[in-house]
Design a protein around this motif. Sequence first.
Motif, PDB file in Angstrom:
ATOM      1  N   LEU A   1      -2.485   1.660  35.275  1.00  0.00           N
ATOM      2  CA  LEU A   1      -1.956   0.364  34.864  1.00  0.00           C
ATOM      3  C   LEU A   1      -0.525   0.586  34.405  1.00  0.00           C
ATOM      4  O   LEU A   1      -0.285   1.367  33.488  1.00  0.00           O
ATOM      5  CB  LEU A   1      -2.796  -0.215  33.723  1.00  0.00           C
TER       6      LEU A   1
ATOM      7  N   PHE B   1       1.749  -5.008  35.555  1.00  0.00           N
ATOM      8  CA  PHE B   1       1.606  -6.241  34.794  1.00  0.00           C
ATOM      9  C   PHE B   1       2.776  -6.301  33.825  1.00  0.00           C
ATOM     10  O   PHE B   1       3.088  -5.321  33.149  1.00  0.00           O
ATOM     11  CB  PHE B   1       0.290  -6.257  34.003  1.00  0.00           C
TER      12      PHE B   1
ATOM     13  N   GLY C   1      -3.794  -6.945  32.003  1.00  0.00           N
ATOM     14  CA  GLY C   1      -3.652  -5.600  32.562  1.00  0.00           C
ATOM     15  C   GLY C   1      -4.814  -4.703  32.188  1.00  0.00           C
ATOM     16  O   GLY C   1      -5.345  -3.968  33.027  1.00  0.00           O
TER      17      GLY C   1
END
Length: 197
Positions: A129, A176, A189
Amino acid sequence: MPSWFSWWNWMKDIMIFLGLARKTIKIVFLGLDNAGKTTLFRMLKDNMMIQHTPTLHPDRDEFCLGGLTFLAVDVGGHEQARRLWRDYYWDIDGIVFIIDASDKERFREAKKELDGLLREQMTDKCPVLILGNKIDIPTAASEQQIKEYFNLNALVTGKNNEDLNDKNKTRSIDVFMCSILKKQGYGAGLRWLAEHL
């Protein structure tokens, strides 16, 4: 005869399935110093926004989000601490890499660290992420600018979960944008990360 440990794991899986226990996910927060790692770490743990000193030693704690328990390690982002990142790659389920979207002068340095992370064999199956933090600052880069500068357009797997069953991809990666200060964007996220574990 099954061992006690395998029996315990089987029981825990059943309890998680029935909603009687939480699944624990091990993640590591990485990124350059001043990107927002510790701020996010504390926000998720204590729901508090406080001024932090630079992280000198890795901090380990857990927080709950939805039906999951995250066991997270906040590793420092200054140059000396980055040499130790590799020591925290063992037995992790996911990675949160935070970029200060407002500090374009350090993009080259952040890209070097992210590229090294993505080449690392120990993490080649971990979803990554990438949070573009500090979008509340008017000069912050956009999501598309970050994807282009960091050469992520060909790597991102998307926010729609269409890649969950794609066996050809070695890992899920997505970007994100967020403002930890304004408490925006990072929740989506983290949900994405949890879905890709």
